[in-house]
Design a protein around this motif. Sequence first.
Motif, PDB file in Angstrom:
ATOM      1  N   LEU A  34     -44.872  72.629  21.578  1.00  0.00           N
ATOM      2  CA  LEU A  34     -44.685  71.697  20.458  1.00  0.00           C
ATOM      3  C   LEU A  34     -44.168  72.466  19.242  1.00  0.00           C
ATOM      4  O   LEU A  34     -44.799  73.430  18.802  1.00  0.00           O
ATOM      5  N   GLU A  35     -43.065  72.041  18.723  1.00  0.00           N
ATOM      6  CA  GLU A  35     -42.469  72.700  17.558  1.00  0.00           C
ATOM      7  C   GLU A  35     -42.270  71.638  16.472  1.00  0.00           C
ATOM      8  O   GLU A  35     -41.628  70.615  16.713  1.00  0.00           O
ATOM      9  N   GLN A  36     -42.818  71.934  15.286  1.00  0.00           N
ATOM     10  CA  GLN A  36     -42.733  70.931  14.217  1.00  0.00           C
ATOM     11  C   GLN A  36     -41.305  70.730  13.699  1.00  0.00           C
ATOM     12  O   GLN A  36     -40.965  69.657  13.209  1.00  0.00           O
ATOM     13  N   THR A  43     -40.028  81.793  11.411  1.00  0.00           N
ATOM     14  CA  THR A  43     -39.709  83.153  10.972  1.00  0.00           C
ATOM     15  C   THR A  43     -38.643  83.785  11.855  1.00  0.00           C
ATOM     16  O   THR A  43     -37.859  84.617  11.411  1.00  0.00           O
ATOM     17  N   THR A  44     -38.622  83.352  13.118  1.00  0.00           N
ATOM     18  CA  THR A  44     -37.781  84.039  14.091  1.00  0.00           C
ATOM     19  C   THR A  44     -36.302  84.075  13.703  1.00  0.00           C
ATOM     20  O   THR A  44     -35.638  85.107  13.871  1.00  0.00           O
ATOM     21  N   TRP A  45     -35.795  82.961  13.186  1.00  0.00           N
ATOM     22  CA  TRP A  45     -34.335  82.861  12.995  1.00  0.00           C
ATOM     23  C   TRP A  45     -33.774  83.925  12.065  1.00  0.00           C
ATOM     24  O   TRP A  45     -32.643  84.351  12.209  1.00  0.00           O
ATOM     25  N   GLY A  49     -33.792  91.693  14.161  1.00  0.00           N
ATOM     26  CA  GLY A  49     -33.484  91.862  15.587  1.00  0.00           C
ATOM     27  C   GLY A  49     -33.581  93.276  16.119  1.00  0.00           C
ATOM     28  O   GLY A  49     -33.051  93.583  17.194  1.00  0.00           O
ATOM     29  N   LEU A  50     -34.289  94.152  15.413  1.00  0.00           N
ATOM     30  CA  LEU A  50     -34.467  95.519  15.913  1.00  0.00           C
ATOM     31  C   LEU A  50     -35.534  95.529  17.008  1.00  0.00           C
ATOM     32  O   LEU A  50     -36.573  94.883  16.860  1.00  0.00           O
ATOM     33  N   VAL A  51     -35.276  96.273  18.057  1.00  0.00           N
ATOM     34  CA  VAL A  51     -36.275  96.383  19.121  1.00  0.00           C
ATOM     35  C   VAL A  51     -36.532  97.876  19.380  1.00  0.00           C
ATOM     36  O   VAL A  51     -35.799  98.532  20.107  1.00  0.00           O
ATOM     37  N   PRO A 318     -40.637  84.991   4.585  1.00  0.00           N
ATOM     38  CA  PRO A 318     -42.028  85.399   4.740  1.00  0.00           C
ATOM     39  C   PRO A 318     -42.353  85.712   6.195  1.00  0.00           C
ATOM     40  O   PRO A 318     -41.867  85.043   7.102  1.00  0.00           O
ATOM     41  N   GLU A 319     -43.147  86.728   6.392  1.00  0.00           N
ATOM     42  CA  GLU A 319     -43.625  87.089   7.738  1.00  0.00           C
ATOM     43  C   GLU A 319     -45.127  87.316   7.627  1.00  0.00           C
ATOM     44  O   GLU A 319     -45.630  87.671   6.561  1.00  0.00           O
ATOM     45  N   SER A 320     -45.847  87.115   8.721  1.00  0.00           N
ATOM     46  CA  SER A 320     -47.294  87.293   8.636  1.00  0.00           C
ATOM     47  C   SER A 320     -47.705  88.710   9.025  1.00  0.00           C
ATOM     48  O   SER A 320     -47.167  89.285   9.980  1.00  0.00           O
ATOM     49  N   ILE A 349     -40.087  90.299  17.372  1.00  0.00           N
ATOM     50  CA  ILE A 349     -38.963  90.225  18.309  1.00  0.00           C
ATOM     51  C   ILE A 349     -39.157  91.302  19.376  1.00  0.00           C
ATOM     52  O   ILE A 349     -39.061  91.044  20.578  1.00  0.00           O
ATOM     53  N   ALA A 350     -39.487  92.500  18.903  1.00  0.00           N
ATOM     54  CA  ALA A 350     -39.727  93.599  19.847  1.00  0.00           C
ATOM     55  C   ALA A 350     -40.920  93.306  20.755  1.00  0.00           C
ATOM     56  O   ALA A 350     -40.912  93.624  21.947  1.00  0.00           O
ATOM     57  N   SER A 351     -41.953  92.671  20.210  1.00  0.00           N
ATOM     58  CA  SER A 351     -43.206  92.512  20.972  1.00  0.00           C
ATOM     59  C   SER A 351     -43.241  91.263  21.832  1.00  0.00           C
ATOM     60  O   SER A 351     -44.066  91.180  22.763  1.00  0.00           O
TER      61      SER A 351
HETATM   62  C1  LIG Z   1     -36.864  89.656   7.059  1.00  0.00           C
HETATM   63  C2  LIG Z   1     -37.457  89.835   8.409  1.00  0.00           C
HETATM   64  C3  LIG Z   1     -36.929  90.750   9.285  1.00  0.00           C
HETATM   65  C4  LIG Z   1     -37.501  90.922  10.552  1.00  0.00           C
HETATM   66  N1  LIG Z   1     -36.944  91.832  11.408  1.00  0.00           N
HETATM   67  C5  LIG Z   1     -37.515  92.030  12.629  1.00  0.00           C
HETATM   68  C6  LIG Z   1     -36.958  92.958  13.539  1.00  0.00           C
HETATM   69  O1  LIG Z   1     -35.959  93.592  13.264  1.00  0.00           O
HETATM   70  N2  LIG Z   1     -37.579  93.153  14.732  1.00  0.00           N
HETATM   71  C7  LIG Z   1     -38.708  92.487  15.068  1.00  0.00           C
HETATM   72  O2  LIG Z   1     -39.244  92.725  16.144  1.00  0.00           O
HETATM   73  N3  LIG Z   1     -39.234  91.565  14.223  1.00  0.00           N
HETATM   74  C8  LIG Z   1     -38.670  91.318  13.015  1.00  0.00           C
HETATM   75  N4  LIG Z   1     -39.199  90.407  12.159  1.00  0.00           N
HETATM   76  C9  LIG Z   1     -40.423  89.720  12.550  1.00  0.00           C
HETATM   77  C10 LIG Z   1     -40.169  88.527  13.445  1.00  0.00           C
HETATM   78  O3  LIG Z   1     -39.252  87.680  12.845  1.00  0.00           O
HETATM   79  C11 LIG Z   1     -41.475  87.769  13.664  1.00  0.00           C
HETATM   80  O4  LIG Z   1     -42.514  88.675  13.991  1.00  0.00           O
HETATM   81  C12 LIG Z   1     -41.342  86.771  14.766  1.00  0.00           C
HETATM   82  O5  LIG Z   1     -40.245  85.944  14.527  1.00  0.00           O
HETATM   83  C13 LIG Z   1     -42.595  85.952  14.890  1.00  0.00           C
HETATM   84  O6  LIG Z   1     -42.380  84.973  15.830  1.00  0.00           O
HETATM   85  P1  LIG Z   1     -43.397  83.778  16.025  1.00  0.00           P
HETATM   86  O7  LIG Z   1     -42.934  82.995  17.172  1.00  0.00           O
HETATM   87  O8  LIG Z   1     -44.768  84.350  16.041  1.00  0.00           O
HETATM   88  O9  LIG Z   1     -43.325  82.963  14.652  1.00  0.00           O
HETATM   89  P2  LIG Z   1     -42.308  81.847  14.181  1.00  0.00           P
HETATM   90  O10 LIG Z   1     -40.920  82.162  14.495  1.00  0.00           O
HETATM   91  O11 LIG Z   1     -42.597  81.573  12.744  1.00  0.00           O
HETATM   92  O12 LIG Z   1     -42.711  80.603  15.056  1.00  0.00           O
HETATM   93  C14 LIG Z   1     -43.844  79.817  14.779  1.00  0.00           C
HETATM   94  C15 LIG Z   1     -43.417  78.380  14.900  1.00  0.00           C
HETATM   95  O13 LIG Z   1     -44.553  77.521  14.845  1.00  0.00           O
HETATM   96  C16 LIG Z   1     -44.139  76.331  14.288  1.00  0.00           C
HETATM   97  N5  LIG Z   1     -45.331  75.602  13.814  1.00  0.00           N
HETATM   98  C17 LIG Z   1     -46.178  75.998  12.837  1.00  0.00           C
HETATM   99  N6  LIG Z   1     -47.137  75.094  12.665  1.00  0.00           N
HETATM  100  C18 LIG Z   1     -46.900  74.108  13.563  1.00  0.00           C
HETATM  101  C19 LIG Z   1     -47.555  72.900  13.857  1.00  0.00           C
HETATM  102  N7  LIG Z   1     -48.644  72.538  13.188  1.00  0.00           N
HETATM  103  N8  LIG Z   1     -47.058  72.126  14.824  1.00  0.00           N
HETATM  104  C20 LIG Z   1     -45.956  72.507  15.527  1.00  0.00           C
HETATM  105  N9  LIG Z   1     -45.281  73.626  15.265  1.00  0.00           N
HETATM  106  C21 LIG Z   1     -45.758  74.429  14.300  1.00  0.00           C
HETATM  107  C22 LIG Z   1     -43.237  76.766  13.163  1.00  0.00           C
HETATM  108  O14 LIG Z   1     -42.382  75.734  12.743  1.00  0.00           O
HETATM  109  C23 LIG Z   1     -42.522  77.939  13.771  1.00  0.00           C
HETATM  110  O15 LIG Z   1     -41.262  77.590  14.286  1.00  0.00           O
HETATM  111  C24 LIG Z   1     -38.630  90.190  10.908  1.00  0.00           C
HETATM  112  C25 LIG Z   1     -39.162  89.261  10.012  1.00  0.00           C
HETATM  113  C26 LIG Z   1     -38.597  89.073   8.775  1.00  0.00           C
HETATM  114  C27 LIG Z   1     -39.191  88.084   7.843  1.00  0.00           C
END
Ligand SMILES: Cc1cc2nc3c(=O)[nH]c(=O)nc-3n(C[C@H](O)[C@H](O)[C@H](O)COP(=O)(O)OP(=O)(O)OC[C@H]3O[C@@H](n4cnc5c(N)ncnc54)[C@H](O)[C@@H]3O)c2cc1C
Length: 779
Positions: A34-36, A43-45, A49-51, A318-320, A349-351
């Motif tokens: 489920l994606e809102q 955050t992903t987009w 993209g470094l791995v 923002p990233e967590s 992305i790497a993990s």
């Molecule tokens: C500037 C920047 C650079 C980065 N560079 C790198 C890099 O080089 N290499 C690397 O490994 N990582 C990098 N990262 C980190 C990476 O982007 C994140 O760690 C990763 O995208 C996290 O993925 P995720 O799926 O956990 O989170 P997200 O991509 O945020 O996915 C979570 C999803 O949950 C959805 N959601 C939230 N609440 C709800 C709800 N109630 N109902 C339904 N859907 C919901 C959200 O809409 C979101 O799409 C970077 C981050 C930033 C900010």
Amino acid sequence: MRSRAQVVVIGGGIVGCSVAYHLAELGWSDVVVLEQGQLSCGTTWHAAGLVGQLRSTESMTRLIQYSTDLYGRLEKETGFGTGWKQCGSVSVARTPERMVQLRRTAAQARAYGITAEVITAGEAGELWPAMRTDDLVGGVWLPGDGKANPSDLTQALARGAKRRGVEVAERVRVTGTVVKGGRVRGVRTSEGFIECEVLVNCAGQWAKELARQAGVTVPLHSAEHFYVVTEQIAGVRPDLPVLRDPDGYAYFKEEVGGLVVGGFEPDAKPWGMDGIPHPFEFQLLDEDWDQFSIIMENAVQRVPALESAGIRMFYNGPESFTPDNMFLLGEAPEVRGYFVAAGFNSAGIASAGGAGRALAEWIVNGQPTGDLWPADLRRFAPWAGNDTWLRDRVTEALGLHYAMAWPNREPETARPLRRSPVHHLLAAAGACFGSKAGWERVNYFGPAVPYTFDRPEWQETVDSEIDACRSGAALFDQTSFAKFTLKGPEACTALQWLCTADVDVEIGRVVYTGMLNDRGGYETDLTVTRVAEDEYLIVTGSAQATRDFDHISKGIGEHRAVLVDVTSAYAVLGLMGPESRNILQKVSKAELGEFGTSQLIDLGHATVRASRVTYVGELGWELYVPAEFAVTVYETLLATGVTQAGYYAIEAMRLEKGYRAWGRELGPEVTPAEAGLLFTCKKTADFRGMDRIHDSRRTIVSITTDAHLWGGESLLADGEPVGHVTSAAHSPTIGRTVALGFVKDGTLVKAEVNSAGERYSAQISRKAPYDPTSARVKV
Ligand SMILES: Cc1cc2nc3c(=O)[nH]c(=O)nc-3n(C[C@H](O)[C@H](O)[C@H](O)COP(=O)(O)OP(=O)(O)OC[C@H]3O[C@@H](n4cnc5c(N)ncnc54)[C@H](O)[C@@H]3O)c2cc1C
């Protein structure tokens, strides 16, 4: 919208899609994601993209190694481009200390089967011609590292999952979780209720709030995170490796002939203190050039062409981040069937590949299939979910990526948090505190000194604490131990199944035991004291409190016994050393028992539980003191003139004595045979994991050497890796470094240890380097 699924995954970022992909690969396809918003919109987009494959532990390195394998084949499998390119990476050092760190890392990487080459500054310049190198000491080249397009990777994973029957539903927002009888039952969504058996919270920075609704602690906090993309720069070619300059807080990646320049500033900027606004989809935050300036200034120093390069785009997303800069994975201890994969600290992305597979295996098998402790959600407890604490800690956590990985590095922010009742007495005596699971613990009594890879300035102080303990006695505050009581008519039966050792013992007996998983690996090792016919006191390490509580609660099953965490109710004071009996008898008239006994005794004006066990191999007692008596008891003991000592001394002494530590030597993949602990498995009653205790792929051994070690170093025989060091300390008792480690061949007696590229000879033994009991006759 469907009304039922076996598994609901919340979040269509790279992590949620990877979990779904791997669940389907394992044959679980009754899964809905489920994606809102839209896939990858959180955050992903906007990730760079470094791995990069290197991590501080073997298990985490292997997890990311798997990501690189997966990303390399995903395009072929799904027909969807991922942008994966194995371009390699160069990390450079500006200082000799950083070079030591890189050498250590390279040696570790090689031990894990990753190609890593230590290179000169000149060679780094050849690999990355646009970089300035005259101010560098050297670098490391990792040809297996790469880069990918995060949104495309997410789409490819989603496609792979869908092909195997997973449903991906965009524009469906989860608004609540239904929990009944301690189990997940379903989720409320913008499109109606969905019943499920398993819920996986992959909601990125939203995960904390979402979990909170269900009573689950997911300790993460958002912070602003930046990079810029430049116009084209002469000499920047598509095949350029990723470049990391951690001393300058910066990384560089080629993108359409220009550079992505990002980094990890030492003092980060938390975000989202009032919650995350809704909607927050494909959204960025305002540019903050002030915050980014420390990265940009350093980047220009490294790549002078940046001075005149145009900036195409400033990304602030923002990233967590989590309190210790590691992600959060696993089943929540609070709610059965509630799984979490979140808090990826800018390495999502790497993990994602490895983390997604590990969690899917955990869900399908009902337990992790490897050692996931560094990322285990259960390394935290509800205290870590405090927003203000998290906000203050993430200012530091983000920068840890590129901060020097000093041995024994301690966090500086959001401290002190958890304090022993005698903390003020320790501080007044000049304690230098470290932090473990939020607890302030004494490392040693003396001033804080600079970190180093060499002999630290605190060594003399710690040596004298050890001498005091080994030749007389020393007093330690061990209050941070996790303590549980297990009470009920079937407490003994339940524990007999969980423990390797026989715990059906007389009242007043302390038993050291392991608790194993079905593969015969150590879930924990701890002491169990029978305090009544139907009651046990269970004492375990500070860091494992939540994990062990969860493991034991699950193991109790239907037995009539109740487990209660009593950590906060008791201080623990350790009085250890050959003189400890004489000292104790100055303040207590009690007749003190033999080794392995526990009794209530009068001590000054207080009554305490005295258990005759120590972790240093000396005569000694752990005194369990109700919290309100702790100051009185500590003062009473201090009045005897006993020396105070800290955890660095304990660490060295346990290594002298060859005592294993869970999380270092022992872990879910280590059996009693490998650990040399089969003597703790001698009982007639059945226990969990008993069929596998003799499994053996390697052996834990004691190591002595003249090299200065910290743990993590590799062991070589005829130049080939044969094992590695898990823990090490200087031993003033034998005048050498003492360590524990793993070797493939348990009969090995000699090896070389690789300490930051230098090789030293090391002696290997299955016996402890020092045995105080044979060195001295004790009463
Ligand atoms: C500037 C920047 C650079 C980065 N560079 C790198 C890099 O080089 N290499 C690397 O490994 N990582 C990098 N990262 C980190 C990476 O982007 C994140 O760690 C990763 O995208 C996290 O993925 P995720 O799926 O956990 O989170 P997200 O991509 O945020 O996915 C979570 C999803 O949950 C959805 N959601 C939230 N609440 C709800 C709800 N109630 N109902 C339904 N859907 C919901 C959200 O809409 C979101 O799409 C970077 C981050 C930033 C900010």
